[in-house]
Design a protein around this motif. Structure first.
Motif, PDB file in Angstrom:
ATOM      1  N   UNK A  92       0.852  -1.174   0.000  1.00 39.99           N
ATOM      2  CA  UNK A  92       0.000   0.000   0.000  1.00 39.99           C
ATOM      3  C   UNK A  92       0.898   1.237   0.000  1.00 39.99           C
ATOM      4  N   UNK A  93       1.306   1.734  -1.193  1.00 42.16           N
ATOM      5  CA  UNK A  93       2.219   2.856  -1.257  1.00 42.16           C
ATOM      6  C   UNK A  93       1.597   4.166  -0.841  1.00 42.16           C
ATOM      7  N   UNK A  94       0.291   4.252  -0.816  1.00 48.72           N
ATOM      8  CA  UNK A  94      -0.382   5.479  -0.428  1.00 48.72           C
ATOM      9  C   UNK A  94      -1.785   5.158   0.040  1.00 48.72           C
ATOM     10  N   UNK A  95      -2.355   6.094   0.804  1.00 47.65           N
ATOM     11  CA  UNK A  95      -3.696   5.864   1.316  1.00 47.65           C
ATOM     12  C   UNK A  95      -4.680   5.680   0.170  1.00 47.65           C
ATOM     13  N   UNK A  96      -5.461   4.617   0.238  1.00 50.84           N
ATOM     14  CA  UNK A  96      -6.468   4.366  -0.782  1.00 50.84           C
ATOM     15  C   UNK A  96      -5.933   3.744  -2.050  1.00 50.84           C
ATOM     16  N   UNK A  97      -4.658   3.361  -2.087  1.00 49.65           N
ATOM     17  CA  UNK A  97      -4.063   2.738  -3.269  1.00 49.65           C
ATOM     18  C   UNK A  97      -3.382   1.441  -2.864  1.00 49.65           C
ATOM     19  N   UNK A  98      -3.727   0.361  -3.532  1.00 44.70           N
ATOM     20  CA  UNK A  98      -3.096  -0.934  -3.298  1.00 44.70           C
ATOM     21  C   UNK A  98      -2.527  -1.433  -4.616  1.00 44.70           C
ATOM     22  N   UNK A  99      -1.252  -1.825  -4.602  1.00 45.54           N
ATOM     23  CA  UNK A  99      -0.598  -2.362  -5.787  1.00 45.54           C
ATOM     24  C   UNK A  99      -0.333  -3.851  -5.588  1.00 45.54           C
ATOM     25  N   UNK A 100      -0.712  -4.639  -6.575  1.00 42.43           N
ATOM     26  CA  UNK A 100      -0.544  -6.087  -6.502  1.00 42.43           C
ATOM     27  C   UNK A 100       0.232  -6.563  -7.713  1.00 42.43           C
ATOM     28  N   UNK A 101       1.285  -7.332  -7.477  1.00 42.64           N
ATOM     29  CA  UNK A 101       2.040  -7.942  -8.570  1.00 42.64           C
ATOM     30  C   UNK A 101       1.324  -9.204  -9.015  1.00 42.64           C
ATOM     31  N   UNK A 102       1.018  -9.276 -10.280  1.00 40.48           N
ATOM     32  CA  UNK A 102       0.298 -10.425 -10.828  1.00 40.48           C
ATOM     33  C   UNK A 102       1.136 -11.028 -11.942  1.00 40.48           C
ATOM     34  N   UNK A 103       1.858 -12.106 -11.672  1.00 37.15           N
ATOM     35  CA  UNK A 103       2.750 -12.685 -12.673  1.00 37.15           C
ATOM     36  C   UNK A 103       2.019 -13.290 -13.856  1.00 37.15           C
ATOM     37  N   UNK A 104       0.708 -13.454 -13.741  1.00 33.69           N
ATOM     38  CA  UNK A 104      -0.050 -14.066 -14.826  1.00 33.69           C
ATOM     39  C   UNK A 104      -0.436 -13.068 -15.910  1.00 33.69           C
ATOM     40  N   UNK A 105      -0.326 -11.778 -15.626  1.00 33.84           N
ATOM     41  CA  UNK A 105      -0.749 -10.786 -16.613  1.00 33.84           C
ATOM     42  C   UNK A 105       0.043 -10.929 -17.899  1.00 33.84           C
ATOM     43  N   UNK A 106      -0.602 -10.531 -18.989  1.00 31.06           N
ATOM     44  CA  UNK A 106       0.042 -10.653 -20.306  1.00 31.06           C
ATOM     45  C   UNK A 106       1.063  -9.556 -20.549  1.00 31.06           C
ATOM     46  N   UNK A 107       1.175  -8.588 -19.659  1.00 33.27           N
ATOM     47  CA  UNK A 107       2.201  -7.582 -19.831  1.00 33.27           C
ATOM     48  C   UNK A 107       1.785  -6.190 -19.457  1.00 33.27           C
ATOM     49  N   UNK A 108       0.498  -5.881 -19.501  1.00 38.72           N
ATOM     50  CA  UNK A 108       0.032  -4.536 -19.199  1.00 38.72           C
ATOM     51  C   UNK A 108      -0.346  -4.361 -17.741  1.00 38.72           C
ATOM     52  N   UNK A 109      -0.477  -3.088 -17.339  1.00 34.20           N
ATOM     53  CA  UNK A 109      -0.886  -2.741 -15.984  1.00 34.20           C
ATOM     54  C   UNK A 109      -2.334  -2.271 -16.007  1.00 34.20           C
ATOM     55  N   UNK A 110      -3.091  -2.676 -15.003  1.00 34.30           N
ATOM     56  CA  UNK A 110      -4.495  -2.278 -14.883  1.00 34.30           C
ATOM     57  C   UNK A 110      -4.683  -1.449 -13.620  1.00 34.30           C
ATOM     58  N   UNK A 111      -5.411  -0.337 -13.740  1.00 32.73           N
ATOM     59  CA  UNK A 111      -5.858   0.430 -12.585  1.00 32.73           C
ATOM     60  C   UNK A 111      -7.372   0.276 -12.500  1.00 32.73           C
ATOM     61  N   UNK A 112      -7.845  -0.216 -11.363  1.00 35.58           N
ATOM     62  CA  UNK A 112      -9.258  -0.523 -11.197  1.00 35.58           C
ATOM     63  C   UNK A 112      -9.749   0.101  -9.898  1.00 35.58           C
ATOM     64  N   UNK A 113     -10.821   0.892  -9.998  1.00 32.06           N
ATOM     65  CA  UNK A 113     -11.401   1.501  -8.802  1.00 32.06           C
ATOM     66  C   UNK A 113     -12.428   0.552  -8.208  1.00 32.06           C
ATOM     67  N   UNK A 114     -12.248   0.229  -6.933  1.00 26.21           N
ATOM     68  CA  UNK A 114     -13.152  -0.664  -6.210  1.00 26.21           C
ATOM     69  C   UNK A 114     -13.996   0.184  -5.262  1.00 26.21           C
TER      70      UNK A 114
END
Length: 308
Positions: A92-114
């Motif tokens: 959690x690099x900042x309040x309200x933001x969570x970063x997750x490493x997903x080795x299965x991704x095809x290469x791109x990064x996704x930002x998703x608001x929950x």
């Protein structure tokens, strides 16, 4: 499921007082299967309806969505193939933001608001006099789902508050039913003398009596119906920590539960354990997977994975 259908489904869930998380893709870097605007719903049982990416992205959204349901706090989720996010692939690099490493991704990064969508606390008000009407108005202004109720009406499993302002009519019946049902807060609007007499004649256990507050409300010198209603909700707010801890028998199964998770031994991803989570038996224990690819890889050669 189109976004229009998804939003219609969300309206149905709100009407049914079912908590859910609305997950919306706000940024996508190629190559990803999801695009900005794609969305999905995460339900309390871990079901994901809609589309926010492939199996691995969906698994991460499911886990983080269940955590959002548990905390009630919305957040921005970044799913990236980078492997520098620390233990268990999340930080959690900042309040309200969570970063997750997903080795299965095809290469791109996704930002998703929950976005957490939790039903308003449900309050039943008994009575038709000015105090009862003020209790409804003030409760709604405070963000509660305050509804008029009648004696004999079934008590919903997620009912949070009952306030009785019937001025002597049907009080004993409602109080007894509410106390035995384990409603977290039960308030009786009455004078101290009459309230004590009513409570003494109910035949409740000490535990049941602890939920009943009479005279309802904090002593703030209230005189008008609006002031009395304000004093009642002030007491509910003051007691909120202990009221929130109260657990009713037969509580709603749709309510958010504590998140149980495990780690996929093939890819190292954290996965939520739900009835639908893919799994295999291994040496007398259960092994869980983010998707069919990891499940098949493990089944082909379990000895390859040190954490099996």
């Amino acid at each position: 499921m189109t976004n229009t259908e998804l939003l219609a489904r969300a309206d149905v869930l709100r009407h049914g007082r079912t908590p859910f998380v609305l997950a919306t893709v706000v940024h996508a870097e190629r190559p990803t299967s999801a695009k900005p605007g794609d969305s999905a719903l995460v339900l309390p049982d871990g079901t994901v309806e809609g589309f926010v990416g492939g199996t691995c992205a969906e698994t991460t959204v499911q886990l983080q969505g269940l955590r959002v349901l548990e905390t009630g706090e919305s957040l921005m989720l970044r799913i990236t193939p980078a492997a520098d996010t620390g233990a268990e692939g999340a930080q959690e690099p900042g309040e309200g933001l969570v970063t997750v490493a997903n080795p299965c991704l095809s290469g791109g990064t996704l930002d998703i608001f929950l976005e957490a969508n939790l039903p308003q606390a449900l309050a039943y008000v008994y009575g038709h006099a000015p105090i009862a009407r003020a209790l409804l108005d003030v409760g709604r202004a405070l963000g509660l789902d305050a509804r008029p109720a009648s004696p004999g009406e079934p008590l919903p499993p997620d009912l949070y508050v009952i306030v009785i302002a019937t001025h002597g009519r049907d009080e004993e019946t409602v109080l007894t039913e509410a106390a035995r049902a384990g409603i977290p807060y039960i308030g009786l609007v009455a004078s101290p003398k009459r309230g004590a007499a009513v409570l003494a004649g109910l035949g409740l256990t000490e535990e049941q009596r602890a939920h009943v507050h009479t005279p309802a409300g904090l002593d703030i010198g209230a005189r008008t119906p609006g002031e009395i209603a304000l004093s009642v909700y002030a007491e509910i707010i003051a007691l909120r920590p202990q009221v929130a801890r109260a657990v009713r028998p037969g509580a709603d199964s749709a309510a958010p539960q504590a998140v149980v998770q495990d780690v996929d031994p093939v890819c190292g991803m954290a996965v939520a354990i739900t009835p639908a989570t893919l799994s295999l038996d291994r040496a007398g224990s259960r092994v869980y997977f983010c998707g069919p690819g990891c499940q098949h890889a493990f089944a082909d050669d379990p000895s390859r994975y040190a954490h099996a």
